[in-house]
Design an enzyme around this catalytic site. Structure first.
Site, PDB file in Angstrom:
ATOM      1  N   GLU A   1      75.411  75.024  51.957  1.00 15.03           N
ATOM      2  CA  GLU A   1      75.741  75.783  53.151  1.00 15.03           C
ATOM      3  C   GLU A   1      74.723  75.566  54.264  1.00 15.03           C
ATOM      4  O   GLU A   1      75.089  75.470  55.438  1.00 15.03           O
ATOM      5  CB  GLU A   1      75.879  77.269  52.825  1.00 15.03           C
ATOM      6  CG  GLU A   1      77.077  77.615  51.956  1.00 15.03           C
ATOM      7  CD  GLU A   1      78.405  77.237  52.598  1.00 15.03           C
ATOM      8  OE1 GLU A   1      78.458  77.074  53.836  1.00 15.03           O
ATOM      9  OE2 GLU A   1      79.391  77.092  51.865  1.00 15.03           O
TER      10      GLU A   1
ATOM     11  N   TYR B   1      76.698  84.179  58.506  1.00 13.58           N
ATOM     12  CA  TYR B   1      77.679  83.304  57.865  1.00 13.58           C
ATOM     13  C   TYR B   1      77.216  82.859  56.476  1.00 13.58           C
ATOM     14  O   TYR B   1      77.915  83.034  55.469  1.00 13.58           O
ATOM     15  CB  TYR B   1      78.000  82.066  58.719  1.00 13.58           C
ATOM     16  CG  TYR B   1      78.633  81.003  57.854  1.00 13.58           C
ATOM     17  CD1 TYR B   1      79.955  81.129  57.440  1.00 13.58           C
ATOM     18  CD2 TYR B   1      77.878  79.951  57.332  1.00 13.58           C
ATOM     19  CE1 TYR B   1      80.524  80.226  56.562  1.00 13.58           C
ATOM     20  CE2 TYR B   1      78.438  79.043  56.452  1.00 13.58           C
ATOM     21  CZ  TYR B   1      79.757  79.180  56.075  1.00 13.58           C
ATOM     22  OH  TYR B   1      80.304  78.307  55.198  1.00 13.58           O
TER      23      TYR B   1
ATOM     24  N   ASP C   1      83.149  81.636  60.010  1.00 16.95           N
ATOM     25  CA  ASP C   1      82.484  80.530  60.683  1.00 16.95           C
ATOM     26  C   ASP C   1      83.363  80.104  61.862  1.00 16.95           C
ATOM     27  O   ASP C   1      84.345  80.761  62.189  1.00 16.95           O
ATOM     28  CB  ASP C   1      82.244  79.372  59.708  1.00 16.95           C
ATOM     29  CG  ASP C   1      83.526  78.627  59.404  1.00 16.95           C
ATOM     30  OD1 ASP C   1      84.601  79.255  59.472  1.00 16.95           O
ATOM     31  OD2 ASP C   1      83.473  77.435  59.115  1.00 16.95           O
TER      32      ASP C   1
END
Length: 304
Positions: A44, A127, A145
């Site tokens: 991520e 996020y 996102d």
DNA sequence: GAGGCGTGGCT
DNA sequence: TAGCCAAGCCT
């Protein structure tokens, strides 16, 4: 009204999107069932503002080299910066290493599973924290996102583009999620995938969209974006370009380099000096006792 | 809250 | 060709 001429009620959009994902999802290594939350966290962070295709090979070698947070925390910053390669925004690499150290020291080497603790880690924002909780730990979490905001803007609000992030974004996407928790978890990644593959920013591929029959933007006749144009980031000539060139030289060097060597990267001495200073401030570069420059070794006797 | 922060593929 | 764009975060 009843009878065979009346079609059955269409399933909710969230359910349709989950089913679409089962047939259309890309096979990405960090989506392997049972994958370590640390592996999810690393993916991520790498994916922040960086395309999947560029991340995948770096992620593979990174996870092979530093399979657990303590491994990364123990690595010299210079090696971490080099391993980051050309993913861009290299401050992310340093923050990821700092996050690894915090996980090792404050969380017993285990990636925290609650959003607040995740958000407290360096480089982990709203996020990424929810993405790790959802994709890494299987929690039902709204994950928002840029892809998700675009899908919601079109499907729900009938607008061509998402505006800036809003406080209502989390509620918007939570309202679309399936009731079943396991499907809600898949929904979170499925909406992102829909935005990445079909409901894309440029020319959306509506013919391939599983929810085109109920898309508010399509049903309204694709009204154009009416707000102010998002200003596009300049790059040529900016400090970002200069920093990139300086770091490129230092990544490639196997010994400390002189200021003269760095001077070949950019003609404007004022800008070059400003950028080198900012890299020193960021901890991406260090200066040796004899005035040379290198990537930070992490040694305690370093001179800055 | 607007702007800084890399890099490179795509149209 | 020259923008446009890519799973944001931080100040």
């Amino acid at each position: 009204m009843t009878g065979p001429s009346r079609a059955a009620a269409a399933p909710p959009a969230g359910e349709v999107i989950v089913d679409w994902y089962a047939t259309a999802a890309r096979d990405l290594p960090w989506r392997t069932p049972g994958v370590d939350p640390w592996a999810v966290l690393v993916s991520e962070v790498m994916l922040q503002q960086t395309p999947v295709a560029r991340v995948e090979p770096v992620w593979r070698s990174w996870m092979a080299r530093w399979p657990a947070p303590a491994d990364l925390a123990a690595a010299p910053p210079a090696e971490v910066i080099r391993a980051w390669g050309k993913l861009g925004y290299p401050r992310r690499a340093l923050r990821l290493r700092e996050a690894a150290a915090a996980i090792a020291e404050r969380h017993g080497g285990v990636v925290p599973d609650d959003v607040a603790a995740l958000e407290a880690l360096p480089g982990i924002g709203a996020y990424t924290a929810r993405a790790v909780a959802c994709f890494g730990y299987g929690q039902r979490q709204p994950v928002v996102d840029t892809n998700v905001r675009r899908v919601v803007a079109r499907l729900v609000h009938g607008r061509a583009e998402a505006g800036n992030a809003r406080a209502t974004d989390l509620a918007d996407i939570a309202a679309l999620a399936p009731e079943d928790d396991a499907r809600a978890v898949r929904f979170s990644v499925a909406v992102m995938e829909l935005g990445a593959l079909v409901c894309i920013a440029g020319t959306p591929r509506c013919a391939a969209c599983p929810v085109r029959d109920r898309c508010a933007w399509r049903l309204a006749g694709y009204p154009a974006h009416d707000g102010p144009r998002r200003r596009v980031q300049q790059f040529a000539g900016t400090d970002r370009q200069v920093r990139g060139r300086l770091l490129d030289v230092l990544r490639a060097a196997d010994a400390p380099v002189t200021a003269a060597a760095l001077a070949t990267t950019w003609d404007d001495a004022v800008q070059r000096s400003r950028c080198l200073d900012s890299l020193l401030t960021d901890g991406l570069v260090e200066q040796t006792a004899d005035g040379l420059f290198r990537l930070p070794t992490g040694d305690v006797d370093q001179v800055t």
